[in-house]
Design a protein around this motif. Structure first.
Motif, PDB file in Angstrom:
ATOM      1  N   TYR A 109       0.884  -1.390   0.119  1.00 46.00           N
ATOM      2  CA  TYR A 109       0.097  -0.204  -0.028  1.00 46.00           C
ATOM      3  C   TYR A 109       0.947   1.256  -0.290  1.00 46.00           C
ATOM      4  O   TYR A 109       0.259   2.622  -0.483  1.00 46.00           O
ATOM      5  CB  TYR A 109      -0.743  -0.130   1.350  1.00 46.00           C
ATOM      6  N   LEU A 110       2.174   1.269   0.280  1.00 42.84           N
ATOM      7  CA  LEU A 110       3.138   2.367   0.583  1.00 42.84           C
ATOM      8  C   LEU A 110       4.142   2.243  -0.695  1.00 42.84           C
ATOM      9  O   LEU A 110       4.539   1.401  -0.878  1.00 42.84           O
ATOM     10  CB  LEU A 110       3.466   2.381   1.886  1.00 42.84           C
ATOM     11  N   PRO A 111       4.411   3.595  -1.107  1.00 44.49           N
ATOM     12  CA  PRO A 111       5.243   3.700  -1.976  1.00 44.49           C
ATOM     13  C   PRO A 111       6.540   3.598  -1.616  1.00 44.49           C
ATOM     14  O   PRO A 111       7.285   3.661  -0.232  1.00 44.49           O
ATOM     15  CB  PRO A 111       5.256   5.037  -2.572  1.00 44.49           C
ATOM     16  N   GLU A 112       7.921   3.321  -2.391  1.00 45.58           N
ATOM     17  CA  GLU A 112       9.150   3.246  -2.341  1.00 45.58           C
ATOM     18  C   GLU A 112       9.428   4.912  -1.991  1.00 45.58           C
ATOM     19  O   GLU A 112       9.148   5.895  -2.849  1.00 45.58           O
ATOM     20  CB  GLU A 112       9.862   2.842  -3.254  1.00 45.58           C
ATOM     21  N   ILE A 113      10.379   5.051  -1.174  1.00 42.16           N
ATOM     22  CA  ILE A 113      10.713   6.608  -0.950  1.00 42.16           C
ATOM     23  C   ILE A 113      12.357   6.798  -0.958  1.00 42.16           C
ATOM     24  O   ILE A 113      12.956   5.759  -0.361  1.00 42.16           O
ATOM     25  CB  ILE A 113      10.194   7.105   0.442  1.00 42.16           C
ATOM     26  N   ALA A 114      12.647   7.687  -1.538  1.00 41.94           N
ATOM     27  CA  ALA A 114      14.104   8.080  -1.386  1.00 41.94           C
ATOM     28  C   ALA A 114      14.282   9.538  -1.286  1.00 41.94           C
ATOM     29  O   ALA A 114      13.793  10.383  -1.507  1.00 41.94           O
ATOM     30  CB  ALA A 114      14.884   7.463  -2.927  1.00 41.94           C
ATOM     31  N   VAL A 115      15.840   9.797  -0.925  1.00 45.66           N
ATOM     32  CA  VAL A 115      16.346  11.058  -0.742  1.00 45.66           C
ATOM     33  C   VAL A 115      17.677  11.202  -1.404  1.00 45.66           C
ATOM     34  O   VAL A 115      18.421  10.200  -1.680  1.00 45.66           O
ATOM     35  CB  VAL A 115      16.514  11.404   0.715  1.00 45.66           C
ATOM     36  N   GLY A 116      18.047  12.391  -2.088  1.00 49.94           N
ATOM     37  CA  GLY A 116      19.112  12.261  -2.989  1.00 49.94           C
ATOM     38  C   GLY A 116      19.750  13.714  -2.998  1.00 49.94           C
ATOM     39  O   GLY A 116      18.985  14.759  -2.787  1.00 49.94           O
ATOM     40  N   GLY A 117      20.628  14.051  -3.768  1.00 54.83           N
ATOM     41  CA  GLY A 117      21.183  15.028  -4.078  1.00 54.83           C
ATOM     42  C   GLY A 117      22.213  14.959  -5.563  1.00 54.83           C
ATOM     43  O   GLY A 117      22.679  14.079  -5.741  1.00 54.83           O
ATOM     44  N   ARG A 118      22.048  16.159  -6.178  1.00 57.42           N
ATOM     45  CA  ARG A 118      22.723  16.287  -7.367  1.00 57.42           C
ATOM     46  C   ARG A 118      24.184  17.196  -7.331  1.00 57.42           C
ATOM     47  O   ARG A 118      23.911  18.242  -6.441  1.00 57.42           O
ATOM     48  CB  ARG A 118      21.926  16.461  -8.499  1.00 57.42           C
ATOM     49  N   ASP A 119      25.211  17.011  -7.886  1.00 60.80           N
ATOM     50  CA  ASP A 119      26.093  17.889  -7.756  1.00 60.80           C
ATOM     51  C   ASP A 119      26.650  18.389  -6.322  1.00 60.80           C
ATOM     52  O   ASP A 119      26.692  19.354  -5.972  1.00 60.80           O
ATOM     53  CB  ASP A 119      25.835  19.150  -8.700  1.00 60.80           C
ATOM     54  N   LEU A 120      26.629  17.051  -5.593  1.00 65.18           N
ATOM     55  CA  LEU A 120      26.981  17.483  -4.346  1.00 65.18           C
ATOM     56  C   LEU A 120      28.355  17.786  -3.786  1.00 65.18           C
ATOM     57  O   LEU A 120      28.593  18.568  -3.159  1.00 65.18           O
ATOM     58  CB  LEU A 120      26.790  16.128  -3.429  1.00 65.18           C
ATOM     59  N   GLY A 121      29.153  17.471  -4.749  1.00 59.40           N
ATOM     60  CA  GLY A 121      30.728  17.728  -4.709  1.00 59.40           C
ATOM     61  C   GLY A 121      31.157  18.462  -5.754  1.00 59.40           C
ATOM     62  O   GLY A 121      32.535  18.439  -5.868  1.00 59.40           O
ATOM     63  N   GLY A 122      30.577  19.149  -6.667  1.00 58.33           N
ATOM     64  CA  GLY A 122      31.272  19.800  -7.657  1.00 58.33           C
ATOM     65  C   GLY A 122      30.998  21.428  -7.872  1.00 58.33           C
ATOM     66  O   GLY A 122      31.074  21.828  -6.562  1.00 58.33           O
ATOM     67  N   THR A 123      30.683  21.770  -8.587  1.00 57.15           N
ATOM     68  CA  THR A 123      30.525  23.422  -8.789  1.00 57.15           C
ATOM     69  C   THR A 123      29.518  23.843  -8.067  1.00 57.15           C
ATOM     70  O   THR A 123      29.147  25.072  -7.833  1.00 57.15           O
ATOM     71  CB  THR A 123      30.634  23.863 -10.195  1.00 57.15           C
ATOM     72  N   GLY A 124      28.644  23.048  -8.204  1.00 57.76           N
ATOM     73  CA  GLY A 124      26.899  23.161  -7.610  1.00 57.76           C
ATOM     74  C   GLY A 124      26.440  24.079  -8.632  1.00 57.76           C
ATOM     75  O   GLY A 124      24.961  24.504  -8.469  1.00 57.76           O
ATOM     76  N   HIS A 125      26.703  24.224 -10.094  1.00 63.19           N
ATOM     77  CA  HIS A 125      25.777  24.926 -11.102  1.00 63.19           C
ATOM     78  C   HIS A 125      24.704  23.882 -11.398  1.00 63.19           C
ATOM     79  O   HIS A 125      23.608  24.645 -11.423  1.00 63.19           O
ATOM     80  CB  HIS A 125      26.792  24.715 -12.261  1.00 63.19           C
ATOM     81  N   PHE A 126      24.539  22.715 -11.144  1.00 63.14           N
ATOM     82  CA  PHE A 126      23.247  21.838 -11.255  1.00 63.14           C
ATOM     83  C   PHE A 126      22.903  21.238 -10.004  1.00 63.14           C
ATOM     84  O   PHE A 126      22.141  20.419 -10.041  1.00 63.14           O
ATOM     85  CB  PHE A 126      23.672  21.006 -12.291  1.00 63.14           C
ATOM     86  N   GLY A 127      23.314  21.885  -8.823  1.00 57.53           N
ATOM     87  CA  GLY A 127      23.068  21.448  -7.408  1.00 57.53           C
ATOM     88  C   GLY A 127      21.501  21.434  -7.143  1.00 57.53           C
ATOM     89  O   GLY A 127      20.854  22.240  -7.515  1.00 57.53           O
ATOM     90  N   SER A 128      21.222  20.262  -6.630  1.00 56.74           N
ATOM     91  CA  SER A 128      19.836  20.039  -6.321  1.00 56.74           C
ATOM     92  C   SER A 128      19.766  18.865  -5.295  1.00 56.74           C
ATOM     93  O   SER A 128      20.308  17.976  -5.232  1.00 56.74           O
ATOM     94  CB  SER A 128      18.883  19.549  -7.437  1.00 56.74           C
ATOM     95  N   GLU A 129      18.465  19.000  -4.516  1.00 55.79           N
ATOM     96  CA  GLU A 129      18.231  18.223  -3.370  1.00 55.79           C
ATOM     97  C   GLU A 129      16.765  17.635  -3.549  1.00 55.79           C
ATOM     98  O   GLU A 129      16.066  18.401  -3.987  1.00 55.79           O
ATOM     99  CB  GLU A 129      18.559  18.508  -2.020  1.00 55.79           C
ATOM    100  N   TYR A 130      16.326  16.628  -3.046  1.00 53.20           N
ATOM    101  CA  TYR A 130      15.192  16.202  -3.325  1.00 53.20           C
ATOM    102  C   TYR A 130      14.807  14.987  -2.536  1.00 53.20           C
ATOM    103  O   TYR A 130      15.446  14.103  -2.004  1.00 53.20           O
ATOM    104  CB  TYR A 130      15.057  15.719  -4.807  1.00 53.20           C
ATOM    105  N   PHE A 131      13.199  14.730  -2.333  1.00 54.07           N
ATOM    106  CA  PHE A 131      12.665  13.627  -1.801  1.00 54.07           C
ATOM    107  C   PHE A 131      11.564  13.088  -3.153  1.00 54.07           C
ATOM    108  O   PHE A 131      11.056  14.029  -3.592  1.00 54.07           O
ATOM    109  CB  PHE A 131      11.627  13.899  -0.454  1.00 54.07           C
TER     110      PHE A 131
END
Length: 697
Positions: A109-131
């Motif tokens: 009945y419940l979904p799969e859930i994840a947390v993540g981040g993009r460009d965590l250790g780079g320039t941060g130009h495309f940096g993003s965090e999400y659930f």
């Protein structure tokens, strides 16, 4: 990346369920956004795609069921890399590392859930965090998420984390962050107004097609380098065609006005088995007891030694006997999986001895260092070959122990060849630099070795440049530290014939669980000197401790016998630990690096049952981010694959692929040819026991 892509093309994924399709940024996802899905552990993917003005090249690894990591290059094709005098017309390149963690698995009945981040250790130009959450409904997989940063630039809602303070209301801009790049900019994480994203994928039950429809939270009005793009509407749709089990083609319409074309190669390194070893000799036929000899004194042990090397891959140094046990001491030179060599050796030995020998023991050595003893009860081995007992029953007749001094009767002592050598082809590359996206070199090399004694030898190498484009390599990276690594251009371009190694090495077993090495000469392409290493590795334990100390001097650019002025004392104390959790190994080294900086290197890797390894490392020293320069600290991810998984001939060698964002001077270590932890890897019995079934091959 080129050799890796070729290997992925050579073989497919063995997964029974299709691997998740990749997003434009790599990792399981829709087009521009991720899903909560995870590939099977061991999955490896390489993705290349084009969505004007971006070309993306992603490598994604799944070392654990709940952890996904990606390394990426993005070419911003309408922005120059730098000054035309250096970079010509090359476009700007951005490098980044992503992580995604699964918080919970999908239930009824419940979904799969994840947390993540993009460009965590780079320039941060495309940096993003999400659930993000994902739920399947038959062939439809639906996802819904909330993103901050690049993926959430639309800013649909107020930040729910603002309840923890006003600092979450606003996301700092790039001009407010350190300009060194490569830092984990935690001051931006989950800051500012987020946006919703999501979509569905539909997999046709009878055809290898996946349709994907996505709503994204980026409005393309805050693109890096003032490179804003027109967006007709925030819906992306397209299709993925799985041409073969390991090859996907993707076509999509994104932003309502821009075409996307992509290619994904993927395989599962954890469950990939080696190709048929058609170039290996067939194993010896096990004779019946009536056809075997009865007196070990009458056996031609020199002929047995040749058969053991030719068929079982064991280069014998000694054959001996104690009571009803026969010992073969030697080094495995052909078979990556120790059980395979033991089984072939047991056939050969068993055919020569009579009923007075009950056990066969192989004493494994590496560079004259006794490492481990593997004993097989011959009667149980015969029963296994005859299918009278299963593998679990056979395990009771197998023992592994540390080599210990004993009284024994020596039946044969080999006189090993003094000189050995061979030719090889080499390939090296540098990706994402300002001179060209890929700088490559193809070389021919000759490696030679001369043994004064089994535990004292000289080794050397000569390399000849055959083909390269390093004539474009004009960049010398800025550095506030001694130039211990950033003079790579000079070392690669000064001479067509180089001598990367010219070294004298001595090995010694210092005690039951103690080992030592001493070495002197041209230790690697950039440094020569003297050094020593010691390792304590108790047999049967999951930990070890080692230390090395070296005095080295920087070599001349021609990699001959000349030296430059720079010299340094460098060394580390290293602890190794097997966590016993899903093959995760941890190594921590602390000490002084080549630039004179002090600090520690952390290495975490996942080792699969077939010997493949995925890992990441990071080095932190007392050098400030400003002095270190772009990158802020040394880091990278790597993949190590046994060549045995790639070739029709058995081999003990490995292929290693490393993705490091930059070559910098801080945190640089000496690149030694021999390390005691590697030489004593047979002390870890996992590779033997996990592949015990190969003893019958």
């Amino acid at each position: 990346m080129i050799p890796l892509a070729g290997w992925l093309l050579a073989g497919g994924s063995l997964a029974s369920d299709p691997a998740p399709t990749q997003s434009d940024f790599g990792g399981a996802g829709l087009w521009q956004t991720p899903t909560a899905r995870m590939a099977e552990e061991g999955e490896l993917s390489f993705t290349a795609n084009r969505t004007r003005p971006y070309s993306r090249y992603n490598v994604t690894m799944q070392p654990l069921p709940w952890l996904e990591g990606s390394f990426r290059y993005i070419a911003v094709t309408n922005r120059p890399y730098g000054q035309p005098s250096l970079s010509g017309d090359q476009s700007y390149k951005d490098k980044s590392i992503d992580l995604k963690l699964r918080l919970r698995e999908e239930s009824r009945y419940l979904p799969e859930i994840a947390v993540g981040g993009r460009d965590l250790g780079g320039t941060g130009h495309f940096g993003s965090e999400y659930f993000v959450a994902s739920k399947r409904f038959g062939p439809v997989d639906a996802s819904l998420g909330l993103a901050w940063g690049y993926m959430g630039n639309r800013g649909d809602i107020s930040n729910p984390f603002s309840i923890f303070g006003s600092r979450f209301d606003r996301r700092p801009g790039r001009d407010e962050l350190p300009d060194t790049g490569g830092e984990f900019n935690s001051a931006t994480y989950f800051r500012g107004a987020p946006a919703f994203f999501g979509g569905i994928s539909y997999r046709l039950p009878s055809r290898p097609l996946v349709f994907k429809l996505e709503y994204e939270g980026n409005d393309y009005r805050s693109e890096p380098h003032d490179n804003d793009q027109a967006q007709r509407f925030p819906v992306n749709l397209g299709v993925v065609y799985r041409i073969r089990p390991h090859l996907d083609l993707s076509v999509a319409l994104e932003r309502g006005n821009t075409a996307m074309f992509g290619l994904t190669l993927h395989t599962n390194v954890a469950r990939r088995s080696e190709p048929a070893k058609v170039l290996d000799p067939p194993p010896a036929v096990r004779e019946s007891a009536a056809g075997r000899g009865a007196d070990t004194a009458q056996v031609d042990w020199e002929a047995v030694s040749r058969a053991l090397e030719d068929n079982a891959g064991i280069r014998v140094s000694r054959i001996s006997r104690r009571d009803a046990e026969l010992f073969v001491t030697g080094e495995q030179t052909r078979y990556f999986y120790p059980a395979k060599g033991v089984g072939r050796a047991a056939r050969i030995v068993g055919n020569e001895v009579g009923g007075d020998i009950d056990w066969f023991t192989w004493v494994s050595t590496r560079e004259a260092l006794p490492v481990a003893e593997t004993s097989v009860e011959l009667s149980r081995f015969d029963a296994l070959l005859a299918h009278d007992i299963d593998l679990d029953e056979f395990r009771r007749g197998v023992e592994r122990n540390p080599p210990l001094p004993r009284r024994e009767h020596v039946l044969y002592r080999a006189d090993p060849p003094r000189f050995s050598g061979g030719w090889s082809l080499g390939y090296s590359q540098n990706i994402g630099g300002p001179d060209a996206f890929i700088l490559y070199q193809v070389s021919a090399g000759y490696q030679a070795e001369y043994r004064f004694r089994p535990d004292l030898w000289w080794s050397g190498a000569l390399n000849a440049n055959l083909l390269n484009n390093y004539d474009k390599f004009r960049y010398t990276a800025p550095s506030r530290l001694p130039r211990v690594r950033t003079l790579v251009r000079e070392y690669l371009t000064d001479s067509r014939i180089t001598m990367p190694q010219f070294q004298l090495t001595a090995s010694r077993r210092l005690g039951t669980d103690w080992y030592g090495l001493a070495y002197a000469g041209m230790l690697e392409s950039m440094y020569g000197g003297v050094g020593a290493e010691v390792l304590y590795r108790p047999f049967g334990e999951r930990w070890a401790v080692g230390a090395d100390l070296n005095w080295v001097r920087q070599r001349g650019f021609g990699q001959d016998f000349s030296f430059r002025d720079y010299e340094v004392a460098t060394g580390h104390v290293t602890g190794y630990f097997d966590t016993r959790y899903r093959g995760i190994n941890v190594a921590v080294s602390a000490g002084r690096y080549l630039a004179g900086d002090w600090g520690a290197t952390f290495d975490v890797s996942r080792v699969f049952a077939n010997g493949a390894r995925m890992g990441a490392y990071a080095t932190f020293t007392n050098v400030s981010s400003r002095d270190f320069g772009e990158g802020s600290f040394d880091k990278g991810i790597y993949l190590s694959i046994p060549f045995d998984l790639l070739q029709p001939r058995s081999t003990v060698n490995r292929a290693r692929f490393v993705w490091a964002p930059l070559i910098r001077d801080g945190g640089a270590r000496l690149s030694k040819r021999y390390t005691l932890y590697t030489l004593t890897e047979d002390r870890d019995g996992d590779l033997f026991h996990d592949n015990l079934d190969r003893i019958a091959d």
